[in-house]
Design an enzyme around this catalytic site. Structure first.
Site, PDB file in Angstrom:
ATOM      1  N   GLY A   1       6.985   5.025   8.365  1.00 20.42           N
ATOM      2  CA  GLY A   1       6.094   6.178   8.494  1.00 20.42           C
ATOM      3  C   GLY A   1       6.266   6.817   9.860  1.00 20.42           C
ATOM      4  O   GLY A   1       7.338   6.717  10.473  1.00 20.42           O
ATOM      5  N   SER A   2       5.205   7.450  10.317  1.00 21.88           N
ATOM      6  CA  SER A   2       5.292   8.202  11.572  1.00 21.88           C
ATOM      7  C   SER A   2       5.293   7.265  12.783  1.00 21.88           C
ATOM      8  O   SER A   2       4.780   6.142  12.723  1.00 21.88           O
ATOM      9  CB  SER A   2       4.093   9.144  11.671  1.00 21.88           C
ATOM     10  OG  SER A   2       2.899   8.392  11.722  1.00 21.88           O
TER      11      SER A   2
ATOM     12  N   GLN B   1       1.456  19.036   6.150  1.00 23.78           N
ATOM     13  CA  GLN B   1       2.864  19.213   6.530  1.00 23.78           C
ATOM     14  C   GLN B   1       3.187  20.686   6.750  1.00 23.78           C
ATOM     15  O   GLN B   1       3.944  21.050   7.638  1.00 23.78           O
ATOM     16  CB  GLN B   1       3.785  18.616   5.472  1.00 23.78           C
ATOM     17  CG  GLN B   1       3.733  17.115   5.365  1.00 23.78           C
ATOM     18  CD  GLN B   1       4.056  16.401   6.660  1.00 23.78           C
ATOM     19  OE1 GLN B   1       3.312  15.530   7.106  1.00 23.78           O
ATOM     20  NE2 GLN B   1       5.142  16.771   7.305  1.00 23.78           N
TER      21      GLN B   1
ATOM     22  N   VAL C   1       1.603   6.305  13.838  1.00 24.62           N
ATOM     23  CA  VAL C   1       0.969   5.189  13.122  1.00 24.62           C
ATOM     24  C   VAL C   1       1.756   3.899  13.373  1.00 24.62           C
ATOM     25  O   VAL C   1       1.166   2.825  13.518  1.00 24.62           O
ATOM     26  CB  VAL C   1       0.853   5.498  11.611  1.00 24.62           C
ATOM     27  CG1 VAL C   1       0.309   4.293  10.856  1.00 24.62           C
ATOM     28  CG2 VAL C   1      -0.044   6.707  11.381  1.00 24.62           C
ATOM     29  N   GLY C   2       3.072   4.011  13.460  1.00 23.97           N
ATOM     30  CA  GLY C   2       3.901   2.831  13.720  1.00 23.97           C
ATOM     31  C   GLY C   2       3.498   2.110  14.996  1.00 23.97           C
ATOM     32  O   GLY C   2       3.509   0.887  15.074  1.00 23.97           O
TER      33      GLY C   2
ATOM     34  N   LYS D   1       0.867  -1.187   0.000  1.00 23.43           N
ATOM     35  CA  LYS D   1       0.000   0.000   0.000  1.00 23.43           C
ATOM     36  C   LYS D   1       0.902   1.234   0.000  1.00 23.43           C
ATOM     37  O   LYS D   1       1.523   1.562   1.000  1.00 23.43           O
ATOM     38  CB  LYS D   1      -0.922   0.033   1.220  1.00 23.43           C
ATOM     39  CG  LYS D   1      -1.997   1.102   1.033  1.00 23.43           C
ATOM     40  CD  LYS D   1      -2.558   1.657   2.301  1.00 23.43           C
ATOM     41  CE  LYS D   1      -1.770   2.774   2.894  1.00 23.43           C
ATOM     42  NZ  LYS D   1      -1.651   4.018   2.082  1.00 23.43           N
TER      43      LYS D   1
ATOM     44  N   GLU E   1       9.953   1.371  10.817  1.00 17.22           N
ATOM     45  CA  GLU E   1      10.971   2.392  10.574  1.00 17.22           C
ATOM     46  C   GLU E   1      10.294   3.748  10.721  1.00 17.22           C
ATOM     47  O   GLU E   1       9.433   4.086   9.911  1.00 17.22           O
ATOM     48  CB  GLU E   1      11.506   2.195   9.143  1.00 17.22           C
ATOM     49  CG  GLU E   1      12.789   2.895   8.896  1.00 17.22           C
ATOM     50  CD  GLU E   1      13.819   2.475   9.926  1.00 17.22           C
ATOM     51  OE1 GLU E   1      14.239   3.359  10.677  1.00 17.22           O
ATOM     52  OE2 GLU E   1      14.145   1.280   9.985  1.00 17.22           O
TER      53      GLU E   1
ATOM     54  N   CYS F   1      13.375  11.111   7.315  1.00 16.62           N
ATOM     55  CA  CYS F   1      13.521  10.662   8.703  1.00 16.62           C
ATOM     56  C   CYS F   1      14.951  10.876   9.163  1.00 16.62           C
ATOM     57  O   CYS F   1      15.215  10.938  10.356  1.00 16.62           O
ATOM     58  CB  CYS F   1      13.082   9.217   8.867  1.00 16.62           C
ATOM     59  SG  CYS F   1      13.752   8.138   7.639  1.00 16.62           S
TER      60      CYS F   1
ATOM     61  N   GLU G   1       9.867  15.648  16.154  1.00 15.75           N
ATOM     62  CA  GLU G   1      10.129  15.667  14.713  1.00 15.75           C
ATOM     63  C   GLU G   1       9.178  16.644  14.019  1.00 15.75           C
ATOM     64  O   GLU G   1       7.973  16.592  14.225  1.00 15.75           O
ATOM     65  CB  GLU G   1       9.909  14.256  14.149  1.00 15.75           C
ATOM     66  CG  GLU G   1      10.358  14.121  12.725  1.00 15.75           C
ATOM     67  CD  GLU G   1      10.295  12.689  12.235  1.00 15.75           C
ATOM     68  OE1 GLU G   1       9.291  11.996  12.518  1.00 15.75           O
ATOM     69  OE2 GLU G   1      11.248  12.259  11.562  1.00 15.75           O
TER      70      GLU G   1
HETATM   71  P1  ADP Z   1       3.378  10.491   7.331  1.00  9.64           P
HETATM   72  O1  ADP Z   1       3.090  11.362   8.514  1.00  9.64           O
HETATM   73  O2  ADP Z   1       4.789  10.458   6.935  1.00  9.64           O
HETATM   74  O3  ADP Z   1       2.396  10.617   6.220  1.00  9.64           O
HETATM   75  P2  ADP Z   1       2.030   8.155   8.246  1.00  9.64           P
HETATM   76  O4  ADP Z   1       2.543   7.273   9.319  1.00  9.64           O
HETATM   77  O5  ADP Z   1       0.797   8.929   8.455  1.00  9.64           O
HETATM   78  O6  ADP Z   1       3.268   9.047   7.877  1.00  9.64           O
HETATM   79  O7  ADP Z   1       1.841   7.331   6.908  1.00  9.64           O
HETATM   80  C1  ADP Z   1       2.723   6.323   6.481  1.00  9.64           C
HETATM   81  C2  ADP Z   1       1.929   5.236   5.809  1.00  9.64           C
HETATM   82  O8  ADP Z   1       1.088   4.626   6.786  1.00  9.64           O
HETATM   83  C3  ADP Z   1       1.006   5.727   4.697  1.00  9.64           C
HETATM   84  O9  ADP Z   1       0.999   4.775   3.641  1.00  9.64           O
HETATM   85  C4  ADP Z   1      -0.337   5.775   5.392  1.00  9.64           C
HETATM   86  O10 ADP Z   1      -1.425   5.630   4.511  1.00  9.64           O
HETATM   87  C5  ADP Z   1      -0.243   4.575   6.306  1.00  9.64           C
HETATM   88  N1  ADP Z   1      -1.169   4.603   7.446  1.00  9.64           N
HETATM   89  C6  ADP Z   1      -1.700   5.680   8.062  1.00  9.64           C
HETATM   90  N2  ADP Z   1      -2.531   5.287   9.056  1.00  9.64           N
HETATM   91  C7  ADP Z   1      -2.517   3.932   9.087  1.00  9.64           C
HETATM   92  C8  ADP Z   1      -3.142   2.931   9.889  1.00  9.64           C
HETATM   93  N3  ADP Z   1      -3.973   3.246  10.887  1.00  9.64           N
HETATM   94  N4  ADP Z   1      -2.869   1.638   9.631  1.00  9.64           N
HETATM   95  C9  ADP Z   1      -2.015   1.304   8.646  1.00  9.64           C
HETATM   96  N5  ADP Z   1      -1.414   2.187   7.851  1.00  9.64           N
HETATM   97  C10 ADP Z   1      -1.638   3.496   8.053  1.00  9.64           C
END
Ligand code: ADP
Length: 497
Positions: free
Chosen positions: A229-230, A332, A233-234, A176, A251, A285, A386
């Site tokens: 990602g963030s 952002q 969400v991680g 995805k 990561e 990052c 961050e």
């Molecule tokens: P950023 O702040 O860099 O956009 P995110 O962590 O929001 O980072 O997004 C990184 C990825 O995680 C994207 O592909 C986003 O669609 C996906 N994402 C966001 N929320 C969820 C979730 N609840 N479960 C799984 N994937 C998610």
């Protein structure tokens, strides 16, 4: 202007989402430029993609690894041929300048060649058995269907770090991409398909995190998850995966420090600071977001840095003269604004930037002025959290020891840098900086694909991308014993005397 509608790739077929919904991918430098329309997918699409990947796994895992690797190698060659057009499309969807998007495609090419080489290695161990006429070895086995969730800042490089090692190891994948940058993943997978990847081995499902990402993480048919990602969400992804005992590579964030000591080559450090803090508009990052300056050189460094930052050319990354592109989206920009307010309330001194660029050439994009804060103390939020934007903090210290304490005094641990000509200090820093990556006399950005990439503390959960660390995540060890003695031999019992 008309635009293309992209469908999901499931089992080798281009299919619309079962939700019937789509979303637009818009150029962050120019809102008139629609890069494409993509499927806003949901759980049912993930079900279809996982089923296709599970079916493809039955045969893909049996393809000899050197043959799988040949497909990666051909993919690398196709990417090299198309590097320029893919880089342009990436600048349109993500914003970073062309030299950087060319670098992003190049990283995918490098990863393809590197992981293709692994097809003829994937080494395990052979080791003597404690029993006579018995053979013992360990072999790397694929994991199965792997789910991958990618961010927008390295829209082709990061998917390549995930897909190529997973594929050479014999896994099948559902990826995805980030909602802001799906096209670069399509371009990558287009090359894989043309290089001969069988249908269903890689499936792409586009959509928003909670709708399309979350069901991928929790799907029982997905055996491992790789997420970049963030941290926010991680944490959700990691907790969901843990509930099902699913291996999960996370990561996440960084708050990367560059230490500049009083014996450093200052001009070199300033070049490094500019590239580290404002490359990719600070949206890495590994971005340099804290510069820790020895008091003896702080004033000179600050004056020279601010002058260089003021001269940076900000604009549409498609223009070769531009040095810093837009931020990826309005959200952002809002984060950058918020942190500039927080920093000033905390007592940091705005030295340059600090505002949205809106007029004239900037009126159709998400532009933020490159920003430097002085008088920052290590415990301020601007020095701890961050921002993921073109904002850098200057922290003054009296000694190397104080610099080290400030550098390590954060929750993250991704990248670090030390500028000094003192070899003893350099080796101390390599030992003492709490981070997955340390650069000496180079900025905090610039990872190479054959070395481990990842961080300590809250940056990650111990896994590594790049290098052989990726193979460790995308394979599972199997111990194999062959007894050719024709008798029952019992370990720990029959060799007791
Ligand atoms: P950023 O702040 O860099 O956009 P995110 O962590 O929001 O980072 O997004 C990184 C990825 O995680 C994207 O592909 C986003 O669609 C996906 N994402 C966001 N929320 C969820 C979730 N609840 N479960 C799984 N994937 C998610």
């Amino acid at each position: 202007m008309s635009h293309t509608t992209y469908k999901n790739l499931i089992g080798g077929h281009w299919v619309p989402s079962r939700t019937g919904k789509t979303f637009l991918n818009i150029n962050p430098a120019n809102s008139d430029d629609i890069v494409g329309e993509f499927q806003a997918s949901g759980a049912a699409d993930i079900d279809d993609a996982v089923a296709a990947a599970a079916e493809a796994y039955k045969t893909w895992r049996l393809v000899p690894a050197p043959k799988r690797a040949e497909i990666l190698y051909r993919c690398g060659e196709l990417l090299a041929e198309r590097k320029e057009s893919y880089a342009r499309e990436m600048t349109r969807e993500m914003g970073k300048v062309l030299s950087e998007t060319r670098g992003d495609v190049q990283e995918a090419i490098d990863t393809a060649y590197y992981m293709a080489g692994e097809g003829r290695r994937l080494f395990g161990q052979t080791t003597p058995s404690e029993l006579k006429s018995k053979f013992a070895m360990s072999v790397r086995m694929p994991v199965g269907v792997v789910g991958m969730i990618a961010p927008w800042n390295f829209p082709m490089a990061i998917p390549s770090w995930k897909l190529f090692p997973a594929l050479v190891c014999g896994n099948t994948c559902v990826i995805k991409p980030a909602e802001d940058t799906p096209l670069s993943t399509f371009n990558l997978v287009e090359c894989l398909a043309e290089a001969g990847l069988p249908p269903g081995v890689v499936n792409i499902v586009t959509g928003f995190g909670p709708d399309a990402g979350a069901p991928l993480v929790s799907h029982p048919g997905v055996r491992a998850i790789s997420f970049t990602g963030s941290s926010e969400v991680g944490r959700i992804v990691g907790q969901t995966a843990a509930a099902n005992f699913k291996p999960c590579s996370l990561e996440m964030g960084g708050k990367n420090a560059m230490i500049v000591l009083d014996d450093a080559n200052l001009d070199l450090a300033i070049e490094g600071a500019l590239w580290g803090a404002f490359g990719t508009t600070g949206q890495r990052c590994t971005a340099t977001s804290r510069i820790i300056l020895h008091k003896k050189i702080a004033a000179e460094f600050t004056r020279k840095l601010v002058a260089r930052v003021d001269a940076l050319k900000v604009g549409d990354g498609l223009d070769e003269h531009i040095q810093m592109g837009p931020q990826v989206n309005q959200q952002q920009i809002e984060t950058s604004i918020r942190y500039c307010e927080i920093a000033q309330k905390e007592g940091a001194k705005l030295l340059t930037g600090g505002s949205v660029l809106e007029d004239g050439v900037y009126d159709k994009g998400h532009f933020f002025a490159p920003t430097v804060f002085g008088n920052v103390k290590p415990n301020m939020r601007i020095a701890q959290e961050e921002v993921f934007g073109p904002v850098v903090s200057l922290i003054e210290v009296e000694s190397y020891e104080e610099a080290l304490e400030a550098a390590n005094g954060i929750q993250y641990g991704l990248s670090t840098a030390l500028y000094s000509r003192d070899v003893n200090k350099a080796f101390q820093a390599m030992r003492d900086l709490e981070a997955g990556i340390t650069y000496i006399n180079a900025p905090t950005i610039g990872a190479e694909v054959h070395l481990p990439f990842g961080g300590v503390k809250q940056t990650g959960n111990g896994h590594r991308e790049g290098g052989t660390g990726a193979l460790d995540f995308y394979t599972t060890w199997k111990a194999v014993y062959v007894d050719f003695s024709d008798t029952l031999q019992r370990a720990q019992i029959d060799n007791a005397d």
